[in-house]
Design an enzyme around this catalytic site. Structure first.
Site, PDB file in Angstrom:
ATOM      1  N   LYS A 200       0.863  -1.191   0.000  1.00  0.00           N
ATOM      2  CA  LYS A 200       0.000   0.000   0.000  1.00  0.00           C
ATOM      3  C   LYS A 200       0.896   1.237   0.000  1.00  0.00           C
ATOM      4  O   LYS A 200       1.492   1.588   1.005  1.00  0.00           O
ATOM      5  CB  LYS A 200      -0.868  -0.024   1.262  1.00  0.00           C
ATOM      6  CG  LYS A 200      -2.243   0.617   1.124  1.00  0.00           C
ATOM      7  CD  LYS A 200      -2.242   2.090   0.863  1.00  0.00           C
ATOM      8  CE  LYS A 200      -2.118   2.937   2.103  1.00  0.00           C
ATOM      9  NZ  LYS A 200      -1.965   4.369   1.776  1.00  0.00           N
ATOM     10  N   SER A 253       4.480   7.232  10.475  1.00  0.00           N
ATOM     11  CA  SER A 253       4.462   7.918  11.777  1.00  0.00           C
ATOM     12  C   SER A 253       4.391   6.912  12.923  1.00  0.00           C
ATOM     13  O   SER A 253       3.837   5.822  12.781  1.00  0.00           O
ATOM     14  CB  SER A 253       3.263   8.861  11.841  1.00  0.00           C
ATOM     15  OG  SER A 253       2.057   8.121  11.766  1.00  0.00           O
ATOM     16  N   THR A 254       4.921   7.302  14.060  1.00  0.00           N
ATOM     17  CA  THR A 254       4.874   6.444  15.246  1.00  0.00           C
ATOM     18  C   THR A 254       3.426   6.198  15.664  1.00  0.00           C
ATOM     19  O   THR A 254       3.062   5.095  16.076  1.00  0.00           O
ATOM     20  CB  THR A 254       5.693   7.080  16.383  1.00  0.00           C
ATOM     21  OG1 THR A 254       7.073   7.047  15.986  1.00  0.00           O
ATOM     22  CG2 THR A 254       5.555   6.322  17.686  1.00  0.00           C
ATOM     23  N   GLU A 255       2.598   7.224  15.500  1.00  0.00           N
ATOM     24  CA  GLU A 255       1.183   7.102  15.876  1.00  0.00           C
ATOM     25  C   GLU A 255       0.511   5.947  15.119  1.00  0.00           C
ATOM     26  O   GLU A 255      -0.138   5.084  15.717  1.00  0.00           O
ATOM     27  CB  GLU A 255       0.506   8.435  15.534  1.00  0.00           C
ATOM     28  CG  GLU A 255      -0.937   8.528  15.910  1.00  0.00           C
ATOM     29  CD  GLU A 255      -1.629   9.675  15.167  1.00  0.00           C
ATOM     30  OE1 GLU A 255      -0.939  10.547  14.593  1.00  0.00           O
ATOM     31  OE2 GLU A 255      -2.869   9.674  15.155  1.00  0.00           O
ATOM     32  N   ILE A 256       0.682   5.928  13.798  1.00  0.00           N
ATOM     33  CA  ILE A 256       0.041   4.864  13.004  1.00  0.00           C
ATOM     34  C   ILE A 256       0.778   3.535  13.220  1.00  0.00           C
ATOM     35  O   ILE A 256       0.161   2.470  13.244  1.00  0.00           O
ATOM     36  CB  ILE A 256      -0.011   5.245  11.506  1.00  0.00           C
ATOM     37  CG1 ILE A 256      -0.790   6.553  11.303  1.00  0.00           C
ATOM     38  CG2 ILE A 256      -0.646   4.127  10.680  1.00  0.00           C
ATOM     39  CD1 ILE A 256      -2.260   6.507  11.658  1.00  0.00           C
ATOM     40  N   GLY A 257       2.092   3.605  13.413  1.00  0.00           N
ATOM     41  CA  GLY A 257       2.859   2.382  13.688  1.00  0.00           C
ATOM     42  C   GLY A 257       2.316   1.632  14.894  1.00  0.00           C
ATOM     43  O   GLY A 257       2.222   0.397  14.893  1.00  0.00           O
ATOM     44  N   GLU A 274       9.258   0.833  11.027  1.00  0.00           N
ATOM     45  CA  GLU A 274      10.296   1.865  10.914  1.00  0.00           C
ATOM     46  C   GLU A 274       9.565   3.193  11.064  1.00  0.00           C
ATOM     47  O   GLU A 274       8.828   3.598  10.178  1.00  0.00           O
ATOM     48  CB  GLU A 274      11.006   1.729   9.563  1.00  0.00           C
ATOM     49  CG  GLU A 274      12.377   2.379   9.570  1.00  0.00           C
ATOM     50  CD  GLU A 274      12.314   3.769   9.013  1.00  0.00           C
ATOM     51  OE1 GLU A 274      12.175   4.709   9.845  1.00  0.00           O
ATOM     52  OE2 GLU A 274      12.388   3.945   7.803  1.00  0.00           O
ATOM     53  N   CYS A 308      13.086  10.429   7.912  1.00  0.00           N
ATOM     54  CA  CYS A 308      12.869   9.919   9.271  1.00  0.00           C
ATOM     55  C   CYS A 308      14.145  10.063  10.096  1.00  0.00           C
ATOM     56  O   CYS A 308      14.106  10.197  11.307  1.00  0.00           O
ATOM     57  CB  CYS A 308      12.419   8.477   9.222  1.00  0.00           C
ATOM     58  SG  CYS A 308      13.384   7.473   8.107  1.00  0.00           S
ATOM     59  N   GLU A 409       8.498  14.975  16.022  1.00  0.00           N
ATOM     60  CA  GLU A 409       9.057  14.968  14.672  1.00  0.00           C
ATOM     61  C   GLU A 409       8.364  16.042  13.831  1.00  0.00           C
ATOM     62  O   GLU A 409       7.144  16.022  13.692  1.00  0.00           O
ATOM     63  CB  GLU A 409       8.822  13.582  14.068  1.00  0.00           C
ATOM     64  CG  GLU A 409       9.414  13.408  12.699  1.00  0.00           C
ATOM     65  CD  GLU A 409       9.272  11.970  12.194  1.00  0.00           C
ATOM     66  OE1 GLU A 409       8.154  11.428  12.230  1.00  0.00           O
ATOM     67  OE2 GLU A 409      10.282  11.399  11.763  1.00  0.00           O
TER      68      GLU A 409
END
Ligand code: NAI
Ligand code: MG
Length: 506
Positions: A200, A253-257, A274, A308, A409
């Site tokens: 995706k 992003s860390t949020e979605i990760g 990552e 990143c 970030e």
């Protein structure tokens, strides 16, 4: 805008014409979802647009995938795995990966131009991405032949052996900052390990992944790689929840990760992440100033700061701080900002207007908190660039290390500068963020360099260089910057599961 060669300033129309002409040449004809080797429409019939961030113009209309499309793609990937790919051995996979690399190289300029149109990155940086993408397939072509198992010593009359088997169907979700390169970081190791894939791409930059599929349509068996374009919640999330996907790899992003990991947890699927970074760059007092400024320039302004790994918190020793900042400001102010299709351009637009707003909102908050904006902090004053999403190189001092502009970030050309005197205090601050993706050290003193490299909490530490990615060097995050390592031989093991076979010799 003036070009470095001193030509007359460009106007908006000239840039717009150049982009329209280039788009007519390089935007692919095939813009469907790529499922089972076919170009198909989305199940819902819905579409979305991708824009050129330099001009704001629509580049192409794409199919907006949803859960039904993801399901079709997973089925195609499973069928391809069962019927053909599972039996395709490492020598054959190596050749196929080399062929993919060759196809990228053969179309390098068109890939680079397309990436620049869709993402806004300067053409020379896009060319570097395309080169690295091809090399990444070549590297993993080699790794394909090295997936050896072990024979485990044991006291019993038995023989224990291990084999590394692919998961089957893996789901991969990538961001917009290095679209083709991120696709290659994901696809190459997963294919090397013998998996089939549903990929995706980011909704902001789907074009080079689709072009890649068009260029390799005759290379891989149908269904080995499938691409579902669309928005995160509609096309990404169903992929993370699909019971037929046994491994997920995500960059973003860390949020979605964290969401991806939670969804993977529900069915105990394997996951590699990552995620974001807020990387420190430490300049020691002995550093050669010119070199330190050049490294800082690469650390924060490469790819318009949309890295990143961006070295976005700088710690410069107070003995050299004044002169360093003078030179850095001069460098930041002299970067050529303009049409990214031109060879001379060093900084293009950010990927979208949303990203400009996000970047500038952090600068505003810093300003409100009393920070000094040494330079930048706004769009460049240039009529020719008004339609694009440009942000000038920005340097911030006098800001509290706890401030959200320092802790979070920003993903733009914004550097926060801190002066240091005491090594331990500096190192405590350098490590005082939730992230741990990368770090940099500039000094000619080997002992100091090694000590700092050991003390920094980061997955990669660059010494006297920054943002370099030689194939084979593991890349990934400490702390909330991720799980797993990409780009290296160990990456193929993230795409396999180990099977132990224990044979009785009685
Ligand atoms: P994002 O994490 O939302 O997007 C990355 C990818 O995830 C895209 O393909 C997106 O469609 C997909 N996605 C979004 N929501 C999803 C969901 N619920 N389930 C599955 N997939 C989903 O990042 P975004 O919104 O593009 O950028 C926001 C910020 O994230 C940036 O400003 C930057 O700070 C950070 N970022 C960091 C990246 C990195 O490489 N570390 C890359 C991109 C963004
Ligand atoms: Mg998003």
């Amino acid at each position: 805008m003036t070009t470095e060669s001193g030509d007359a300033p460009e106007d908006r129309q000239t840039i717009s014409d150049r982009h329209a002409d280039t788009a007519a040449e390089v935007v692919p004809d095939q813009l469907g979802l790529y499922i089972g080797g076919e170009w198909v429409e989305s199940a819902s019939g819905e579409t979305f647009e991708t824009r050129d961030p330099t001009t704001g113009d629509v580049l192409a209309e794409l199919q907006a995938g949803n859960a039904d499309d993801v399901d079709r793609a997973v089925t195609a990937a499973q069928t391809a795995f069962d019927e053909e790919w599972k039996q395709t051995g490492p020598a054959k996979r190596q050749k196929l990966l080399e062929t993919i690399a060759d196809r990228i190289s053969a179309n390098r300029e068109a890939f680079a131009q397309l990436e620049t149109l869709d993402n806004g990155k300067p053409i020379n940086e896009a060319r570097a991405d395309v080169y690295l993408a091809a090399e990444h397939f070549r590297y993993f072509a080699g790794v394909t032949r090295s997936l050896e198992g072990e024979t485990v010593p044991s006291d019993g009359p038995r023989q224990i052996q291990t084999v590394h088997e692919p998961f089957g169907v893996v789901g991969q979700i990538i961001p917009w900052n290095f679209p083709l390169l991120m696709a290659s970081w994901k696809l190459a190791p997963a294919l090397a390990a013998g998996n089939t894939i549903v990929l995706k791409p980011a909704e902001e930059t789907p074009l080079t992944a689709l072009k890649l599929m068009a260029e390799i349509d005759d290379v891989l068996p149908d269904g080995v790689v499938n691409v579902v374009t669309g928005f995160g919640p509609d096309a990404g999330e169903p992929l993370t929840k699909h019971s037929g996907v046994h491994k997920l790899a995500f960059t973003g992003s860390t949020e979605i990760g964290k969401q991806v990991m939670k969804n993977a947890a529900d069915r105990v699927a394997d996951v590699t992440l990552e995620l974001g970074g807020k990387s420190p760059l430490v300049i020691f007092p002995d550093a050669n100033l010119k070199k330190a400024v050049a490294i800082t320039n690469i650390a924060i302004f490469y790819n318009t700061g949309e890295c990143c790994t961006a070295g976005s918190r700088l710690f410069v020793h107070k003995d050299i701080a004044e002169e360093f900042l003078e030179q850095l400001t001069e460098t930041a102010e002299s970067l050529t900002i303009g049409d990214p299709l031109l060879d001379d351009t060093r900084m293009g637009p950010k990927v979208s207007t949303e990203q400009v707003e996000r970047t500038l909102s952090y600068v505003e908050k810093a300003r409100d908190a009393g920070a000094t904006i040494l330079t930048g902090g706004a769009a460049p004053e240039d009529d020719a660039l008004e339609a694009g999403s440009f942000v000038s190189p920005t340097l911030i001092t006098n800001i509290d290390h706890d401030h959200e502009a320092v802790q979070e970030e920003i993903f733009g050309p914004v550097l926060e500068v801190f002066e240091w005197d005491d090594y331990d205090e500096m190192m405590a601050l350098a490590n005082d963020v939730d992230y741990g993706l990368a770090a940099g050290v500039v000094t000619d003193d080997l002992t100091k360099a090694n000590k700092a490299a050991r003390d920094l909490e980061a997955g990669t530490v660059w010494v006297n260089q920054y943002n370099d990615f030689p194939d084979g060097m593991p890349f990934g995050g400490y702390k909330q910057s991720g799980i797993g390592r990409e780009r290296a031989r160990e990456t193929v093991y993230h795409y396999t599961q180990t099977k132990s076979i224990d044979i009785s010799l009685r």
